[in-house]
Scaffold this active site. Sequence first.
Site, mmCIF file in Angstrom:
data_model
loop_
_atom_site.group_PDB
_atom_site.id
_atom_site.type_symbol
_atom_site.label_atom_id
_atom_site.label_comp_id
_atom_site.label_asym_id
_atom_site.label_seq_id
_atom_site.Cartn_x
_atom_site.Cartn_y
_atom_site.Cartn_z
ATOM 1 N N TRP A 156 0.820 -1.218 0.000
ATOM 2 C CA TRP A 156 0.000 0.000 0.000
ATOM 3 C C TRP A 156 0.849 1.261 0.000
ATOM 4 C CZ3 TRP A 156 -3.287 -0.602 5.145
ATOM 5 C CH2 TRP A 156 -2.540 -0.188 6.239
ATOM 6 N N GLU A 157 0.217 2.375 -0.311
ATOM 7 C CA GLU A 157 0.930 3.656 -0.499
ATOM 8 C C GLU A 157 1.984 3.565 -1.604
ATOM 9 O OE1 GLU A 157 0.457 6.621 0.833
ATOM 10 O OE2 GLU A 157 -0.970 6.131 2.403
ATOM 11 N N GLY A 158 1.731 2.697 -2.576
ATOM 12 C CA GLY A 158 2.688 2.520 -3.672
ATOM 13 C C GLY A 158 3.608 1.353 -3.407
#
Lengths: 612, 612
Positions: free
Chosen positions: A446-448
Site C-alpha cells: 500500500w501507499e505505492g
Amino acid sequence: MAEFVYDIRDLKFIIKEWLNMEEIFNLEKFKDNYGMDDIDLILDEAYKIAREVIFPINKEGDRIGVKFENGRAKLPPGYVEAYKFLQENGWGSANESLASETAMPLTLYRAYNEMFIAASPALMSYVKLTTGAANLIYRFGTDKDRKLFLENMLSGKWSGTMCLTEPNAGSDVGDATTRAYPTDDPRIYKIKGTKMFITGGEVDLGENIIHMVLARPEGGAPGSKGLGLYIVPKIWVNDDGSLGEPNDVTCIAIESKMGLKASATAMLSFGENDNCRGILVGDPPDSEGRSKGLAMMFHMMNESRIGTGHNALAQMAAAYYFASRYAAERIQGRPFTNPKAERVPIIKHADVRRMLMEMKAQVEAIRAMVFRGFYYLDIAEYSKDREKAARYRGFADILTPLIKTYASETAWQMVALAIQVHGGVGYTEEYPVSQYARDVKILSIWEGTSFIQAMDLVGRKMRMKDGLPFASWLDERKEFIEQNKDADGFVAEMRKLEKAYQCVAEIKDIYASYYANIAEKGELIPLYALRVLTCCAQLFAAESLMDQALVARRKIEELGVNHHDYTYYAGKITTAKYFINNILPNVYMLADQIKEADKSALECPEEALVIG
Amino acid sequence: MAEFVYDIRDLKFIIKEWLNMEEIFNLEKFKDNYGMDDIDLILDEAYKIAREVIFPINKEGDRIGVKFENGRAKLPPGYVEAYKFLQENGWGSANESLASETAMPLTLYRAYNEMFIAASPALMSYVKLTTGAANLIYRFGTDKDRKLFLENMLSGKWSGTMCLTEPNAGSDVGDATTRAYPTDDPRIYKIKGTKMFITGGEVDLGENIIHMVLARPEGGAPGSKGLGLYIVPKIWVNDDGSLGEPNDVTCIAIESKMGLKASATAMLSFGENDNCRGILVGDPPDSEGRSKGLAMMFHMMNESRIGTGHNALAQMAAAYYFASRYAAERIQGRPFTNPKAERVPIIKHADVRRMLMEMKAQVEAIRAMVFRGFYYLDIAEYSKDREKAARYRGFADILTPLIKTYASETAWQMVALAIQVHGGVGYTEEYPVSQYARDVKILSIWEGTSFIQAMDLVGRKMRMKDGLPFASWLDERKEFIEQNKDADGFVAEMRKLEKAYQCVAEIKDIYASYYANIAEKGELIPLYALRVLTCCAQLFAAESLMDQALVARRKIEELGVNHHDYTYYAGKITTAKYFINNILPNVYMLADQIKEADKSALECPEEALVIG
C-alpha cells in the site's frame, strides 16, 4: 500473554540526544506549545497508554476481526473505545494534523505514536486515515469545509478515509473510472463508482465517515491528470453542521485479509441509487479537463509514505523486543564451548545473538532514517529559512521512497527472525510475533508498491531539478565520511562506508547514462531500480547508525563506563559496527550487479516464466 | 477461486531427462515394479488428483481449521476423505514406506508427492507422519510389531505420529522428562509425561493413532543417550490385532497456529491415570542406562529433513505459479519504454519479471538440489555397489542440512514475492498466496531449526570421517567446473561458479582452523555457521541449475528452436544464468564476512540486546 515492552530509550536518544530538536521547537509554529522538557513526560505517558490501553486489545482484535453484517461493520471489542480515548484526549489526529493549532512537530508526535502503532497497527490505521483526510480538507478545502468537518474529525466524533483504488485501477490510479457529475451547485457533484481497499471505509468508530474520493468529473481528461477530489460524507452534513440524509455510500464487502484483521478494509459503492453527493475540493476542471485531485492527495505523500515505513519499523521493533525477552528467559541447550555446563538462556547461543543483533541493527538503522525524514519534513514545512526548507524538502523527497520500501521489505525478514528466535511457539498465535508477520506484509504494497517507490527514486527523485537535490544529498553523505574517516575506533567501518558511498555515486552516473540513452538502455532502468533503492537506503542507514555511534562514544567519554546508560551507548556502537560489517556489504554486491546489467530476467521467454 | 497449476514439465525433466533414473529403476528393489515408462502415467494422474481431490479442500481447511472439543479433534471438511483416498489407493504411505514391498524410489514418489504437498501442505503432513512412524516400526520393531501395526497404518486405517518435543525440551530433545517405567513384561513400559507440537497427535483420520514416543526409562542415563523409543497406541492393540482399551493418552490442547490450520498440532498427556502402556522398540537400556531411542528416530532424519526442504519447495513453487498466472492476466499500467501505449499485463513490467524470475530460479535450483538428495538416498539405500552407496550416503548427509535450511529460509522470501506480484489482492485470503506464507513459516523451525542444521553441517557433516566425505563432495563440485568451464555460451557463468567454489573451499579451511584452535576461535564456529551453510547451498544450487542448462542446450541442439519444448529449454538456460548472475554472488559476500570474522554480535552487551 507476553507483556508489551518498547525501547523508549532509543526514542529518547533520537529526539533528545541525536537530532537537533531545539531547532524544531524554536520554530514559530511550535515554540509556544512544546519544548525539550516535554519530551520525557509525553513519551512516558504514551508508553503507559500503549501498554495499558492499546496493546491489550491487539490480540483479540486479530482473533475476532471485523464483523460485517447487513452492510455494517463492527470492530472487535475495545477498538471503538481505544480510538475515542486517543482522539478525545488529544493523543491522535489532534496532535498530528496540520489542521490543529496545537499539533506537535512530526518528530515528536511520531516518537510516541511509534509505540501506539507497535501496540496495535490496526487501531492506528484509523487514526492515520482520519488525520490524512482532515489534512486534505484543511489544506485544500474552503473555510466552510473546514468548519463543517475538521473539529468533529479531530475530536474522534467522525472518522475519515482516502478512496483511491478501484478493482481495475490499483498501482495505475490514473485509470480510475469513478465518475463525478456536476449539479446545479458548482461545488456539489454526484459521485458514481466503486472503490476498494478503503481502510476504515465502513466502521462504527463514530457518527459519520468522511471519505476523500478521487473521481473523474464528466468531460475530465483521461489519466491521472483528469481526476478530481471530493469530500463524500457517509451521512450528509447540513450547513448548520447537523447530520442529514444517508449519502448513498454502500459497503459491499469487508476484505478477509492475512493480517490487520481489526482494520476494516472496505469495498464501497458510491451512488448506487444516483444519490451520492460529493463536495468538490479545489478548482473545477480547466478547459482541457484537467483537475488537481491526485496532486492534492500526493501533497501528503511524503508524510504518508514515510509513515508507512515507520509503521513497518514499529512492528518489526515490537517483534524484536518480544524475541529479545523470550531469548533472555527461555532456557534451552548448553553453551557450544562448554557442552557439559548447565542449560542456558538461548541468548547465550551465538546464532540467537546474531538474530537479535540483526534485528537491533535494522530496527535502529531504520528508526534513524525515519526520524531524519520527519525532521526534514518539520523544517521544510515550518522553517522561515526558505533555502534550508527547500533543501530539506528535497532530502525528504529523496528519503521517502527509501524509507517506505526499505522498511517494509526489511520488516518481513525481521519478523521471520523474531519467530525463529521463539522456535515452535513463535508459530503459534499464543505468542505475539506471528501476528506481526501477518500484519506487516501489506506495507510493501500500500501507499505505492516497492517497485513504484523504486521508480519514484530513479525516475523522479534522482532527476528532479536537474539532479541537484540528489547530488546535494550525496554530497552530504560524502561530507560525513570526510569529516569522520579517521574517527577513533571506527576507521575500518568508515572505509566500508566510503566504499558504499562510491558505489552509490557510480550507480547515479550509470543511471544518468541510461536516461541519456534511453532507446538502448531504457529497459535496464526499471529492471535494477529496486536494487538502486536498496543501495541508497543501506548507505543512508549505515551512515545514520555511524553518526549515532559517534554521539554514543562522546557520551561514554563524558559519563564513564559505570554510568547506568553505559550499556545503551556501548550497544549503539556495536550496532553501528554490526550493520556496517554484516549488512552494508550488500551494497557492494548489488552495485556489481547493477554494473554488470545481466538481462536474463528480460530474456527469459514469457512462456517459460508463466506456468499453467 | 484460482485454479491449481503445477510445473509438471520441470518434474518430468528432472526424473526423465536429468537424473539417471535408469540406474534407480535397475536396482533390485524396484526393477520388477517400476520403469521409465511409468513416469508420465503416474505424474499425470497425480496432477489430476492434486487439482481435483486435494487442492479443493485446502482453502476451506485453512479457514475452518481443526476443531477441538471434549478432547477430540475434528478435521475440516474433506480432510478425512482425502486422506483415506490417498492411503487406500496407494498414493500415500504405501508408496513411500520402507515397509512396503511395492514402495517406489523416493525420487519417483517425491516427484508426484510434491504436487500433493503444494495442493495442501496440511493434508500431506498426516501422510508423512504416518509413513515415518511406520518406517520406525518396520526398521526397528519386532515381527509381531510389524504384523500388528503396519498394514493398518499403510492402508489408512490408522494414522501415526512422532512424539519428541516437550514444553521444556525442544531443540534440546535430550532434556526430555517423559518417563518409561518397566512392567513385568520386559517389552511393555508404563509411559508418563507430556509431549507437545505433535502433528496429528489427535485426529479423526482413522480408528487408531500410533504414537512413536521418546521417553527415558527408569534409571536411564541423562541426556539424549538415555532416551528409549516406545510404540504407544492411542487405543491398545490386542495380540489378535483387535482394538482393546483406550490407552490413557489425552489430548490437552490443539495449538492455534499462524498457518497449517488444518494440521492438528496436539499437546498430549501420556499416563495421566498411570495407565498408559508403551511397547519398547529395540533393546532395553544397557548397564550404563543408555538406550538408542533417539538414534533410531534420527535414522530417518535425512529423508525427513530433505522432505521438509521439499515441503518448503512445493509451497514456494505453488505460490510462484499462482503469481505467474496472475501476472500474465492482470492488466495494469503501461510499458515503461512506451507510456502512451495501451495498458499491459503486469508481466510486461520489468520488476514483475524480475520477481517471477527470482522465484523461478530459486524454485528450480532448490528442486534440483532436493531431487539430487532423494537420488542419493535411493542409491545409498538399495545399491549393491556398497562403495557407491557409502559415497552417496555421505553426499546425502551433507546435502540434508543444506536442503532443509536453504529451502525453508528461501521460501519465506519467495512467498513474499508471490504476494508482491499480486499487489493488494495478494494480501487477501481470497487469493491463495497468503496462505502459503502462513503455512510455510514453520519449516525453518521443525525437524531442527536452521541453526541446528547449520551446526550439523559445520560440526558433523564437514568433519565426519576425518572430513573425507565433505572433501569428496567438494571435489565433485570442482570436477564439474573443470569439465565445463569452457562450455559454449556459459564461460562467464562458469567463472562465477568457480569463484563460489573457491569461496567454499576457503571456508572449509577456515573452519578446520577454528576446530584446530577451539579455545581461541571456538566462538566463531556457531556465529558464522548459518552463513557457511548458505554458501554451500548456493554453490550446489547454482551448479545444479548449470548442469540442467547444459542438458537443455543439448536438447535444443537436438530438437531445434521450433520444437514445442524449445521455450522450456530456453527458460532453463536463462534460469541458470539468472541464478549465477543475481543470486550466487551472495556467496562471495558471505565468504568475505566469514573471513573478516566480525564479532560485534557477540560483543554487544546483553543488556543492550534485550529490551524490557
